[in-house]
Design an enzyme around this catalytic site. Structure first.
Site, short mmCIF file in Angstrom:
data_model
loop_
_atom_site.label_atom_id
_atom_site.label_comp_id
_atom_site.label_asym_id
_atom_site.label_seq_id
_atom_site.Cartn_x
_atom_site.Cartn_y
_atom_site.Cartn_z
N ASP A 1 1.14 -1.46 -0.29
CA ASP A 1 0.36 0.17 -0.06
C ASP A 1 1.10 0.95 -0.18
OD1 ASP A 1 -2.13 -1.89 0.26
OD2 ASP A 1 -1.91 -1.65 1.84
N LYS B 1 2.06 2.26 -5.27
CA LYS B 1 2.54 1.97 -6.12
C LYS B 1 2.00 2.13 -7.82
CE LYS B 1 3.06 -1.87 -4.27
NZ LYS B 1 2.80 -2.03 -2.91
N GLY C 1 -4.14 -4.62 -4.65
CA GLY C 1 -4.99 -3.01 -4.28
C GLY C 1 -4.57 -1.56 -5.51
N HIS C 2 -5.11 -1.53 -6.36
CA HIS C 2 -3.87 -0.43 -6.90
C HIS C 2 -4.36 0.41 -7.32
CE1 HIS C 2 0.40 -3.34 -7.55
NE2 HIS C 2 0.23 -2.89 -6.68
N GLN D 1 2.63 -6.13 -3.60
CA GLN D 1 2.56 -5.96 -1.68
C GLN D 1 3.96 -5.19 -1.46
OE1 GLN D 1 2.04 -9.41 -3.00
NE2 GLN D 1 -0.80 -8.68 -3.03
P1 IMP Z 1 -2.76 -12.95 1.62
O1 IMP Z 1 -1.68 -12.10 0.68
O2 IMP Z 1 -3.97 -12.38 1.27
O3 IMP Z 1 -2.28 -13.86 2.00
O4 IMP Z 1 -2.11 -11.36 2.99
C1 IMP Z 1 -1.23 -12.09 3.65
C2 IMP Z 1 -0.26 -10.92 4.13
O5 IMP Z 1 -0.51 -10.06 2.67
C3 IMP Z 1 -1.48 -10.16 5.17
O6 IMP Z 1 -1.10 -9.63 6.16
C4 IMP Z 1 -2.61 -9.35 4.32
O7 IMP Z 1 -3.18 -8.02 4.67
C5 IMP Z 1 -1.21 -8.67 3.65
N1 IMP Z 1 -1.18 -8.66 2.77
C6 IMP Z 1 -1.87 -8.33 1.25
N2 IMP Z 1 -1.91 -8.33 0.03
C7 IMP Z 1 -1.85 -6.91 0.46
C8 IMP Z 1 -1.46 -5.64 -0.06
O8 IMP Z 1 -1.77 -6.01 -1.85
N3 IMP Z 1 -1.31 -4.24 0.17
C9 IMP Z 1 -0.90 -4.95 1.62
N4 IMP Z 1 -1.00 -5.86 2.61
C10 IMP Z 1 -1.42 -6.91 1.09
#
Ligand code: IMP
Length: 438
Positions: free
Chosen positions: A13, A16, A40-41, A225
């Site tokens: 977040d 990007k 989520g961009h 991420q």
């Molecule tokens: P997962 O990727 O859904 O398995 O989540 C694993 C961890 O990564 C969790 O703490 C999510 O909140 C975090 N996470 C996954 N995708 C994002 C993102 O795009 N932005 C911020 N945190 C993320």
């Protein structure tokens, strides 16, 4: 023949989407190489908001080729929803500007069900995943039981492989998680149909990207991420299941590592995190709340309120060093306007010992105590500023101080969500021939 990787240098977040959208203006090909619809961009173009989860941010520029590489975990339902959503907003999406790797792993309904169920089992150790089936899909890839996009295109093969997968997954869903089993025919109908719909987009995207690069095209690799959520380098086990930084490009896009010429990290002027896990500089008080409100810090994918805190020099320095960043971009500087004082985490207290480097050797970073330094804030609204020299003195000092402490040049600042709300700090183009390493 430039190639650039842009990655998040915190816990995701970092903004990007907006930066990559801006850089995509000068690129020919924009490639996602890892993650899935957990990302989520958000991109705002002339006041109009677009939220992208799987499709690279270059899609908002006509004439760019956007690639979803082999390393991406693809939920075909989410992907098709996104294509239709963009089309409804007037964005042209077809097999010429969106390419999907035949080798990318597919996220099925059972992955999403198991993602949610596994979180329930973890209890206090829950990760706080996005529930998008990311971890279970990558686990199947590693276990060699996953299905890939190419499997969706051959119904007989899909039936055979989905039947085998569901035999195991339904046993787990019913016996372990106490859930209803999934019906093979129903699932087959849904996913075979999606395979047909997506067929025009599918190809050997690795070869397409390598050819484009060899032909002198500018290739931009878009990380999702953040470095601190990387499966190996992040705050394990509170991480996502892929390689979020420059290291992910080679395998995830099918691009030779030696051809990656430039790496740029992105970090907010403060710090946020969604989900569980260590966040040493988190502010649980009114300042954290104020950042959340001013920065509208709610997840683009799940809508969850983000945990908020101060810039962490140790984490960002570690992320930039690990990924070999040539430069970095500070986003959301405008959100700090109005703070009398700005705190920055510059060291940790680990059981009485002062640490000034990210403690990657500790099994658990949860219990380190942040040591903050304080800098003067500024009151002015800076969202309209476009030149570094026009920023208030305290904002310029804050940026210069961060740059010096982190030790890598800051090449750009972002002062608002719109595409044009940026302040360049270098005359060299971020994407282009001038700044290449080789
Ligand atoms: P997962 O990727 O859904 O398995 O989540 C694993 C961890 O990564 C969790 O703490 C999510 O909140 C975090 N996470 C996954 N995708 C994002 C993102 O795009 N932005 C911020 N945190 C993320």
């Amino acid at each position: 023949m430039p190639s650039v990787c842009v990655f998040g240098a915190q816990w995701g977040d970092e903004g990007k989407g907006k930066i990559i959208d801006g850089m995509a203006r000068d690129a020919d090909v924009v490639v996602r190489y890892q993650g899935g619809a957990n990302a989520g961009h958000t991109v705002v173009v002339q006041g109009k908001k677009y939220v992208l989860h799987l499709i690279p941010s270059g899609i908002l520029h006509p004439g760019k080729v956007n690639v979803i590489g082999t390393g991406v975990a693809v939920d075909p339902l989410a992907l098709w929803g996104e294509v239709e959503g963009l089309r409804a907003q007037g964005v042209a999406v077809d097999g010429s500007n969106l390419r999907l790797s035949a080798g990318a792993h597919v996220i099925f309904e059972h992955h999403k069900r198991i993602d949610a169920a596994a979180e329930r089992w973890r209890g206090l150790g829950r990760i706080g995943t996005t529930g998008r089936g990311i971890g279970p899909s990558y686990a199947d890839r590693a276990a060699r039981t996953g299905l890939r996009v190419c499997d969706l295109l051959d119904t007989a093969r899909l039936r055979e492989r989905l039947q085998a997968a569901l035999a195991e997954k339904n046993a787990a869903l019913t016996a372990v998680h106490g859930e209803e089993p999934l019906d093979l025919d129903e699932q087959l109908a849904r996913y075979a149909g999606l395979g047909e719909t997506l067929r025009p987009f599918v190809g050997d995207t690795g070869r397409e990207v390598r050819r484009a690069y060899a032909d002198g095209k500018l290739v931009l690799f878009e990380g999702a991420q953040g470095a601190m959520l990387d499966i190996d380098a992040g705050t394990y086990p509170f991480v996502t299941s892929s390689h979020t930084g420059a290291a992910g490009v080679a395998a995830g896009a099918g691009f030779p590592p030696r051809d990656l010429e430039r790496v740029i990290g992105i970090a907010k002027a403060y710090c946020t995190r969604v989900g569980e896990g260590p966040f040493p500089s988190e502010d649980h008080g009114p300042d954290g709340e104020r950042i959340r409100v001013a920065g509208n810090e709610y997840g683009a994918t799940t809508g969850r309120p983000r945990r908020c805190g101060w810039f962490d020099v140790l984490a960002v320095r570690y992320a930039l060093e690990l990924n070999g960043a040539d430069g970095w971009i500070v986003t959301n500087l405008d959100v700090l306007s109005g703070f009398k004082e700005i705190r920055v985490c510059t060291a940790y207290d680990v059981g009485g010992e002062r640490r000034t480097e990210w403690p990657a050797d500790l099994p658990d970073v949860e219990h380190v105590k942040p040591i903050h330094e304080t800098l003067p804030g500024w009151d002015e609204d800076i969202t309209g500023v476009r030149e570094f020299a026009d920023l208030p003195q305290a904002a310029r000092d804050y940026v210069a101080w961060l740059e010096q402490r982190v030790g890598t040049p800051i090449v750009m600042l972002s002062v608002g969500p719109d595409r044009d709300q940026v302040i360049p700090r270098t005359s060299a183009p971020l994407v282009g021939a001038a700044g290449g390493r080789r």
